[in-house]
Design a protein around this motif. Structure first.
Motif, mmCIF file in Angstrom:
data_model
loop_
_atom_site.group_PDB
_atom_site.id
_atom_site.type_symbol
_atom_site.label_atom_id
_atom_site.label_comp_id
_atom_site.label_asym_id
_atom_site.label_seq_id
_atom_site.Cartn_x
_atom_site.Cartn_y
_atom_site.Cartn_z
ATOM 1 N N GLU A 199 9.059 8.975 -7.906
ATOM 2 C CA GLU A 199 7.829 9.308 -8.622
ATOM 3 C C GLU A 199 7.531 8.271 -9.696
ATOM 4 O OE1 GLU A 199 6.181 12.883 -11.531
ATOM 5 O OE2 GLU A 199 7.846 13.274 -10.158
ATOM 6 N N LEU A 200 8.569 7.835 -10.392
ATOM 7 C CA LEU A 200 8.375 6.793 -11.407
ATOM 8 C C LEU A 200 7.881 5.496 -10.778
ATOM 9 C CD1 LEU A 200 11.473 7.182 -13.748
ATOM 10 C CD2 LEU A 200 9.156 7.967 -14.131
ATOM 11 N N ALA A 201 8.318 5.228 -9.544
ATOM 12 C CA ALA A 201 7.918 3.991 -8.871
ATOM 13 C C ALA A 201 6.408 3.907 -8.701
ATOM 14 C CB ALA A 201 8.605 3.893 -7.511
ATOM 15 N N GLU A 202 5.735 5.072 -8.649
ATOM 16 C CA GLU A 202 4.284 5.067 -8.511
ATOM 17 C C GLU A 202 3.622 4.307 -9.644
ATOM 18 O OE1 GLU A 202 2.273 6.454 -6.167
ATOM 19 O OE2 GLU A 202 4.007 6.957 -4.949
ATOM 20 N N GLY A 203 4.218 4.328 -10.827
ATOM 21 C CA GLY A 203 3.617 3.642 -11.958
ATOM 22 C C GLY A 203 4.335 2.367 -12.353
ATOM 23 N N LEU A 204 5.331 1.951 -11.557
ATOM 24 C CA LEU A 204 6.141 0.791 -11.939
ATOM 25 C C LEU A 204 6.087 -0.356 -10.948
ATOM 26 C CD1 LEU A 204 9.404 2.553 -13.197
ATOM 27 C CD2 LEU A 204 7.712 1.382 -14.600
ATOM 28 N N LEU A 205 6.080 -0.041 -9.653
ATOM 29 C CA LEU A 205 6.351 -1.065 -8.656
ATOM 30 C C LEU A 205 5.403 -0.937 -7.476
ATOM 31 C CD1 LEU A 205 8.570 -3.260 -7.799
ATOM 32 C CD2 LEU A 205 9.547 -1.409 -6.437
ATOM 33 N N ALA A 206 4.886 -2.089 -7.016
ATOM 34 C CA ALA A 206 4.104 -2.148 -5.782
ATOM 35 C C ALA A 206 4.733 -3.196 -4.886
ATOM 36 C CB ALA A 206 2.651 -2.499 -6.076
ATOM 37 N N VAL A 207 5.044 -2.822 -3.646
ATOM 38 C CA VAL A 207 5.659 -3.736 -2.694
ATOM 39 C C VAL A 207 4.637 -4.125 -1.642
ATOM 40 C CG1 VAL A 207 7.486 -4.022 -0.973
ATOM 41 C CG2 VAL A 207 7.943 -2.755 -3.067
ATOM 42 N N HIS A 208 4.431 -5.433 -1.474
ATOM 43 C CA HIS A 208 3.511 -5.963 -0.479
ATOM 44 C C HIS A 208 4.347 -6.741 0.527
ATOM 45 C CE1 HIS A 208 0.018 -5.419 -3.306
ATOM 46 N NE2 HIS A 208 1.038 -5.461 -4.141
ATOM 47 N N GLY A 209 4.366 -6.279 1.775
ATOM 48 C CA GLY A 209 5.178 -6.954 2.772
ATOM 49 C C GLY A 209 4.471 -7.065 4.092
ATOM 50 N N GLN A 210 5.170 -7.649 5.075
ATOM 51 C CA GLN A 210 4.565 -7.816 6.392
ATOM 52 C C GLN A 210 4.266 -6.468 7.033
ATOM 53 O OE1 GLN A 210 6.218 -11.087 8.869
ATOM 54 N NE2 GLN A 210 7.667 -11.377 7.177
ATOM 55 N N SER A 211 5.044 -5.446 6.692
ATOM 56 C CA SER A 211 4.745 -4.119 7.226
ATOM 57 C C SER A 211 3.410 -3.619 6.725
ATOM 58 C CB SER A 211 5.853 -3.135 6.843
ATOM 59 O OG SER A 211 5.946 -3.020 5.431
ATOM 60 N N ASP A 212 3.035 -3.997 5.490
ATOM 61 C CA ASP A 212 1.730 -3.613 4.965
ATOM 62 C C ASP A 212 0.616 -4.303 5.739
ATOM 63 O OD1 ASP A 212 2.557 -2.003 2.606
ATOM 64 O OD2 ASP A 212 3.504 -3.887 2.056
ATOM 65 N N GLN A 213 0.855 -5.551 6.158
ATOM 66 C CA GLN A 213 -0.147 -6.248 6.944
ATOM 67 C C GLN A 213 -0.386 -5.523 8.259
ATOM 68 O OE1 GLN A 213 1.140 -10.275 7.356
ATOM 69 N NE2 GLN A 213 1.184 -10.677 5.158
ATOM 70 N N LEU A 214 0.698 -5.107 8.916
ATOM 71 C CA LEU A 214 0.542 -4.367 10.161
ATOM 72 C C LEU A 214 -0.171 -3.048 9.932
ATOM 73 C CD1 LEU A 214 4.081 -5.002 11.699
ATOM 74 C CD2 LEU A 214 1.928 -6.093 12.342
ATOM 75 N N ARG A 215 0.166 -2.386 8.849
ATOM 76 C CA ARG A 215 -0.463 -1.100 8.561
ATOM 77 C C ARG A 215 -1.947 -1.260 8.256
ATOM 78 N NH1 ARG A 215 -1.107 0.788 3.902
ATOM 79 N NH2 ARG A 215 0.446 -0.577 3.001
ATOM 80 N N LEU A 216 -2.278 -2.298 7.481
ATOM 81 C CA LEU A 216 -3.679 -2.498 7.110
ATOM 82 C C LEU A 216 -4.524 -2.981 8.274
ATOM 83 C CD1 LEU A 216 -3.290 -4.059 3.566
ATOM 84 C CD2 LEU A 216 -4.367 -1.890 4.132
ATOM 85 N N SER A 217 -3.898 -3.312 9.404
ATOM 86 C CA SER A 217 -4.682 -3.677 10.576
ATOM 87 C C SER A 217 -5.184 -2.445 11.332
ATOM 88 C CB SER A 217 -3.847 -4.558 11.517
ATOM 89 O OG SER A 217 -2.780 -3.824 12.089
#
Length: 627
Positions: free
Chosen positions: A172-190
């Motif tokens: 829950e804390l990660a929601e306000g602390l960290l954003a991870v951008h990776g190749q899996s996000d590229q596949l998801r955003l397609s």
């Protein structure tokens, strides 16, 4: 819950927190490995850009990493190294630290792996509120320490500020602390659904709130429609079930029991059954207290009663001149009053005592009737309260079982009203998406122009189906791209090559990331398939993000690494004594950094040509950052 990806929303609560010492930065931090494997002292240079930052990361027992400690500086930190050296373990460690799924397969033979991190946060950070709720406390220097351990058997534990907490709290804390951008996000955003989500997010907070209202209205409409279909399709069965409930309610309402009446009847029955014994006890007590005042107790010749004895003692003491005895006489006078009051109450009790056998029979009959209801409608041990609860539940169920013409007509009208609300909200949402589409496409296109795709044109296709509302509205949204002039727009995952798709998705992430409030952003090889001028532009954009965020990038491109404020290199070497491959992470600067960039460019760290090119890249990056 894993650390948040770019298309997820954040929320937080403001709360005061311990003060954080934030003197001006004195340059990028360097990695320092302690001889005993412990952490190097955390930097006291404060929270970057007023958002906070991760100052220290220690990874133990993961993959090829035995025990390394990283001190993460402000701005842009890049992680480079040979293929297979373990660069991605840094991202894996960060993901695990902030609540990601634990993979026991990555735990080394020692049987336990762990990640620790030190966060410096401004006092107004909403993270402090949730941490305080979990019982966490700041460290002596005002920082917040996170820790996560994983065993080879898959058991995982999390600690926050010295307290053991559920992993969900850290996530829950990660929601306000960290954003991870990776190749899996590229596949998801397609995927079209994720493209629609991205467009909704770009449309703004008011649009997202309208979408939440729509989702609630849609759920209500579907519930009403399903209820109407159910009643129409199961009219006979529902009518029979309603008849059973009505019969039970009539039986209960005919007796009309009151809450607690079963206990009251038990007490009353006992009192009526024991009336003679109770009367005898009261008469004996009255005679002892006040004597046979009325002559109806047959007390002639009995000893003096308590009231008379107390009155005699009171007069004897009151007639003396001794102050102490006079005070005691007053106490005796009070005692006489109390005894008289009790005797009056006893007289009233006798007057109200009912010894009528007929009344006792009535009480016993009603108690038997209530007991029958309890056996029939209450669960064991619930008593009359269970009967009344069953009746309340039955009344609620009856309204859902009503298949009369009037009920069905009312339900159909409510369904149609709900559908009209859904249609109105869906039309407004669709209009918001169309209004946002051009602006979003223009911003993504501007980013692509800087990523050596000046000829590419992106756009959104928003096709509406008003007669087919769904959970997210009436629109089918697709991100389209024309790779060059004259080319027809096609769905981006079909019209773009691998490298182009990486750049399109990075452009989308950059558009969103600039407004992202989280302090720490991680990019895991999102530059895969990119090279040349586009690689330099990626580095330029990541450096621009690092002005407002702490950015950590795992990359294989020297053009990106040249923009770093802190450059970390992952080295892999065989540990012959242990019979395993060991990984170390070190900070490089000066000539060491030149040699690393030369290795990334040509594969030869000592190449004069490679080193010259590396120096040129560093100079270009420095000039770009100052411009």
């Amino acid at each position: 819950m894993a650390p948040r990806t770019p298309t997820r929303e954040r929320a937080g609560r403001a709360r005061s927190a311990p003060a954080v010492d934030t003197p001006p930065a004195d340059g990028a931090a360097t990695t320092e490995q302690q001889p005993d494997g412990g952490r190097a002292p955390a930097s006291r240079d404060g929270a970057a850009h007023g958002r906070g930052r991760l100052t220290e990361l220690r990874i133990r027992g993961f993959g090829a990493i035995d025990d390394v400690t990283l001190e993460l500086g402000r701005g842009l930190t890049v992680v480079t190294g040979e293929t297979g050296a373990g660069k991605t373990m840094v991202v894996t460690g960060l993901t695990l630290l902030f609540g990601g799924r634990a993979d026991p397969g990555r735990v080394r033979a020692t049987g336990r792996a762990g990640v620790e991190g030190r966060l410096e946060l401004p006092p107004e950070s909403p993270v402090w509120a949730r941490a305080a709720d979990a019982g966490a406390e700041p460290d002596d220097d005002g920082s917040l320490i996170l820790a996560r351990t994983v065993s080879a058997e898959g058991r995982s534990r999390a600690h926050l500020g010295g307290r053991s907490v559920p992993v969900g709290v850290v996530a829950e804390l990660a929601e306000g602390l960290l954003a991870v951008h990776g190749q899996s996000d590229q596949l998801r955003l397609s995927r079209p659904a994720e493209q629609r989500n991205a467009l909704d997010r770009y449309a703004g907070a008011a649009h997202l709130q309208l979408l939440e209202t729509y989702r609630a209205a849609y759920a209500r409409w579907r519930e009403l429609a399903a209820d109407l279909d159910r009643r129409r399709g199961q009219a006979r069965e529902l009518a029979q079930a309603a008849e059973v409930l009505r019969h039970g309610l009539e039986e209960i309402e005919q007796l009309a029991p009151e809450p607690g009446e079963d206990e009251a009847l038990d007490a009353q029955a006992k009192r009526l059954g024991d009336a003679d014994a109770l009367r005898a006890a009261v008469d004996e007590a009255r005679m002892a207290l006040v004597g046979d005042v009325t002559g109806d107790l047959g007390a002639e010749g009995l000893p003096q009663d308590a009231t008379a004895a107390l009155a005699t003692a009171e007069r004897a003491l009151a007639g003396t001149d001794d102050p102490a005895l006079v005070l005691l006489a007053r106490d005796l006078a009070d005692a006489v009053a109390v005894v008289s009051d009790v005797s009056v109450q006893l007289a009233g009790y006798v007057a109200d005592l009912d010894a009528d056998p007929g009344r006792l029979a009535e009480v016993l009959d009603r108690r038997a009737a209530i007991t029958a209801l309890v056996r029939k409608y209450a669960d064991p041990g619930e008593g009359l309260a269970g009967v009344l609860a069953w009746a309340d539940d039955a009344r609620g169920k009856l309204s859902a079982l009503d298949v009369s013409d009037e009920a069905l007509e009312a339900l159909a009208a409510a369904r149609d009203t709900a559908r009209a609300e859904v249609d109105d909200l869906a039309a407004r949402i669709s209009a918001g998406r169309r209004a946002a589409a051009d602006g979003f496409a223009a911003e993504v296109g501007a980013e692509l122009a800087g990523l050596a795709m000046k000829s590419a044109r992106v756009s959104f296709s928003v096709e509406s189906h008003p007669d087919q509302p769904g959970p997210e509205g009436i629109d089918e949204v697709a991100l389209l791209m024309a790779a060059h002039p004259g080319a027809p727009p096609r769905p981006v995952h079909r019209g773009a090559s691998g490298g182009e798709l990486s750049r399109v998705m990075l452009a989308i992430e950059v558009v969103f990331a600039g407004a992202d409030p989280v302090p720490v952003m991680v990019f895991d090889e999102v530059d895969a398939g990119v090279g040349g001028q586009a690689a330099g532009e990626i580095g330029r954009r990541l450096a621009r993000l690092a002005r407002e965020h702490q950015v950590v990038v795992v990359t294989h491109l020297a053009q990106v690494a040249a923009f770093a404020d802190t450059h970390l290199v992952v080295d892999k070497s065989p540990d012959t004594a242990a019979g395993v491959t060991a990984t170390d992470i070190r900070a490089v600067d000066g000539e060491d950094r030149v040699r690393e960039l030369a290795r990334m460019l040509s594969g030869l760290s000592d190449s004069d040509t490679g080193q010259a090119h590396a120096r040129e890249l560093l100079a270009v990056a420095a000039a770009a950052r100052e411009g």
